[in-house]
Design a protein around this motif. Structure first.
Motif, PDB file in Angstrom:
ATOM      1  N   GLY A 159       5.347 -39.585 -36.771  1.00  0.00           N
ATOM      2  CA  GLY A 159       6.046 -38.346 -36.436  1.00  0.00           C
ATOM      3  C   GLY A 159       7.158 -38.626 -35.454  1.00  0.00           C
ATOM      4  O   GLY A 159       7.060 -39.539 -34.624  1.00  0.00           O
ATOM      5  N   ALA A 160       8.236 -37.848 -35.534  1.00  0.00           N
ATOM      6  CA  ALA A 160       9.401 -38.107 -34.689  1.00  0.00           C
ATOM      7  C   ALA A 160      10.048 -36.827 -34.193  1.00  0.00           C
ATOM      8  O   ALA A 160      11.239 -36.783 -33.934  1.00  0.00           O
ATOM      9  N   GLY A 161       9.231 -35.760 -34.055  1.00  0.00           N
ATOM     10  CA  GLY A 161       9.719 -34.497 -33.517  1.00  0.00           C
ATOM     11  C   GLY A 161       9.369 -34.342 -32.048  1.00  0.00           C
ATOM     12  O   GLY A 161       8.899 -35.281 -31.396  1.00  0.00           O
ATOM     13  N   PHE A 162       9.585 -33.157 -31.518  1.00  0.00           N
ATOM     14  CA  PHE A 162       9.381 -32.899 -30.085  1.00  0.00           C
ATOM     15  C   PHE A 162       7.971 -33.265 -29.627  1.00  0.00           C
ATOM     16  O   PHE A 162       7.783 -33.983 -28.649  1.00  0.00           O
ATOM     17  N   VAL A 163       6.967 -32.732 -30.314  1.00  0.00           N
ATOM     18  CA  VAL A 163       5.575 -32.933 -29.892  1.00  0.00           C
ATOM     19  C   VAL A 163       5.210 -34.413 -29.942  1.00  0.00           C
ATOM     20  O   VAL A 163       4.623 -34.961 -28.999  1.00  0.00           O
ATOM     21  N   ALA A 164       5.568 -35.074 -31.038  1.00  0.00           N
ATOM     22  CA  ALA A 164       5.231 -36.490 -31.195  1.00  0.00           C
ATOM     23  C   ALA A 164       5.859 -37.326 -30.086  1.00  0.00           C
ATOM     24  O   ALA A 164       5.183 -38.154 -29.457  1.00  0.00           O
ATOM     25  N   LEU A 165       7.146 -37.117 -29.803  1.00  0.00           N
ATOM     26  CA  LEU A 165       7.843 -37.986 -28.865  1.00  0.00           C
ATOM     27  C   LEU A 165       7.433 -37.737 -27.422  1.00  0.00           C
ATOM     28  O   LEU A 165       7.442 -38.660 -26.597  1.00  0.00           O
ATOM     29  N   GLU A 166       7.070 -36.513 -27.090  1.00  0.00           N
ATOM     30  CA  GLU A 166       6.524 -36.262 -25.754  1.00  0.00           C
ATOM     31  C   GLU A 166       5.262 -37.092 -25.529  1.00  0.00           C
ATOM     32  O   GLU A 166       5.090 -37.723 -24.480  1.00  0.00           O
ATOM     33  N   LEU A 167       4.376 -37.101 -26.528  1.00  0.00           N
ATOM     34  CA  LEU A 167       3.128 -37.847 -26.392  1.00  0.00           C
ATOM     35  C   LEU A 167       3.362 -39.354 -26.455  1.00  0.00           C
ATOM     36  O   LEU A 167       2.667 -40.121 -25.785  1.00  0.00           O
ATOM     37  N   VAL A 168       4.333 -39.782 -27.243  1.00  0.00           N
ATOM     38  CA  VAL A 168       4.677 -41.205 -27.316  1.00  0.00           C
ATOM     39  C   VAL A 168       4.991 -41.742 -25.932  1.00  0.00           C
ATOM     40  O   VAL A 168       4.423 -42.748 -25.482  1.00  0.00           O
ATOM     41  N   GLN A 169       5.909 -41.102 -25.232  1.00  0.00           N
ATOM     42  CA  GLN A 169       6.322 -41.609 -23.928  1.00  0.00           C
ATOM     43  C   GLN A 169       5.206 -41.474 -22.896  1.00  0.00           C
ATOM     44  O   GLN A 169       5.005 -42.371 -22.060  1.00  0.00           O
TER      45      GLN A 169
END
Length: 461
Positions: A178-188
């Protein structure tokens, strides 16, 4: 990123007015009161993100030459306890306590389905069934994490954006699809708490935004050791010996945990909507600007509808629906809707991107201001990012703003108000902005339409 998830409740109105105007209300909740935002969405995710930000600054900051840094010890179990305590406090203060003390509201625990446009059957959690008749009903059943049709996925213990927030340990290796808002917040956040993270983007990061936004975020991720695999899709997932194995077009990948954050599915399938004439598209309830469905007595808002999936959109929709259900005429205007992603730097957007403006037939002029030209960013020694303004060429009227910056979520609301007021870039450039704030960058970017801001003094008006 402040988004509503799956508050699974119905508000059948049994009188002609909202509770604050004398109505008697029955609220039906099949899960936990308060819905996603307070329980498994906005509140716990922002706590996790903030903790990760603190951990990152203790390990590395722009001032390490003068302030010693050290690798922090992360006790995820204790962080989780702190997180959940705050969630429980807010749930009680903002939801359970209010409902307990309100004589006009009856709460039923169970799952509802419509019999007709004025009748519900509720399968009670405690057993049995109850019939509820109403004049008008509000549907706010929300959404849940979608499960993509990926071979093998359903047979694995993969994480969703909900279950990831409840982890009591930090995985050594984490793959995120996933590469949307929710995914990238959790990634970082997980990377900063100690995970080695790989992101799989079907096209690119934040593909719905201006390309420069995703590129800026990807550059930050690269510097933080987060691996981004663009144009990458998994063909199959297996889970053996406590390890996820993904077959992808970029090769075979291995991880201790797999997080899938590829969108959400409306919680509407159990409501029996089709049989009573409520129109849906891929499960999402169609509503008009008054939040009314295709059945006049039924209203809806939030992630169960075709509206944008932000908690403030759902809240605004719910309050306006209540007005309309009690004889009023309130409309939900989404023409100046902000979006915020709570990574570091943050992403803030409102209005049209340059590409969207051109598609809509505008003659467009745009400017991009690097944060190296914003005094607040300079004194922070943190100049990653930019501010972009999209304007109508002939009039200078503001059409959209995209920002990648520290506190972009705060900055963007000024742009929202400017857009709502139909201000021009000249208007914005002439306004007084407090010096050494990040939002001053909005003024400076507006001034670049007519000036070379690199030649101005620090606090030039």
């Amino acid at each position: 990123m402040n988004r509503i998830r799956h508050p699974s409740y119905l508000l059948p109105y049994t009188r002609s007015h909202h509770s604050s105007r004398g109505a008697r209300i029955t609220l039906i909740e099949r899960g936990t009161l308060g819905g996603t935002c307070v329980n498994v969405g906005c509140v716990p995710s922002k706590i996790l993100i903030r903790a990760a930000h603190v951990a990152h600054l203790r390990r590395e900051s722009p001032f390490d030459g003068g302030i010693s840094a050290w690798a922090p010890v992360v006790d995820r179990a204790r962080l989780l306890q702190q997180q959940q305590s705050r969630v429980e406090e807010l749930r009680d203060a903002k939801y359970e306590g209010i409902l307990r003390d309100h004589p006009a509201i009856t709460v039923l625990s169970g799952e509802a389905r419509f019999v007709d446009a004025h009748t519900l059957k509720v399968k009670l959690t405690a057993g049995g069934e109850q019939t509820v008749r109403f004049d008008r009903a509000f549907i706010g059943s929300g959404a849940r994490p979608a499960e993509p049709p990926l071979p093998g996925l359903a047979e694995t213990p993969y994480l969703t954006s909900t279950s990831a927030l409840a982890l009591d340990s930090i995985p050594e290796r984490l793959i995120v699809i996933g590469a949307g808002f929710v995914a990238l917040e959790l990634v970082q956040a997980f990377a900063r708490l100690g995970s080695r993270v790989t992101v799989l983007a079907r096209s690119r990061l934040l593909s719905q935004e201006d390309p420069a936004v995703g590129e800026a975020v990807e550059a930050v991720f690269y510097r933080e050791g987060i691996e981004v695999l663009n144009q990458t899709q998994a063909n199959r997932v297996d889970y053996t010996n406590g390890e996820f194995v993904l077959d992808t077009n970029a090769g075979t990948l291995h991880a201790d945990q797999l997080l899938v954050a590829t969108g959400r599915t409306p919680n509407t399938e159990a409501l029996n909507l089709a049989s009573i004439g409520v129109e849906t598209v891929r499960g999402a309830i169609l509503v008009d600007e008054h939040l009314q469905t295709t059945v006049p007595s039924l209203y809806a808002a939030g992630d169960c509808t075709n509206q944008p999936e932000f908690v403030y959109v759902a809240a605004a929709g719910g309050s306006r629906a209540a007005v309309n259900m009690t004889g009023g005429d309130a409309r939900l205007d989404l023409s100046a809707m902000p979006g915020v992603m709570f990574t570091d730097p943050q992403v803030g957007t409102v209005g049209l991107t340059e590409a969207e403006a051109l598609e809509q037939g505008f003659s467009v002029e745009s400017r991009v201001l690097d944060l190296e030209n914003v005094p607040r960013a300079l004194v922070n020694f943190d100049t990653e990012g930019f501010i972009k303004i999209v304007a109508e060429r002939e009039t200078g009227r503001l059409l959209g703003v995209q920002a990648v910056a520290g506190e972009a979520g705060e900055l963007i609301q000024t742009a929202v108000i400017a857009l709502r007021a139909r201000m021009t870039v000249q208007d914005i450039g002439d306004e007084l902005f407090p010096y050494l704030t990040m939002v001053e960058g909005l003024k400076l970017c507006a001034q670049t339409f007519t000036k070379d801001v690199t030649q101005l003094s620090c606090c030039a008006g």
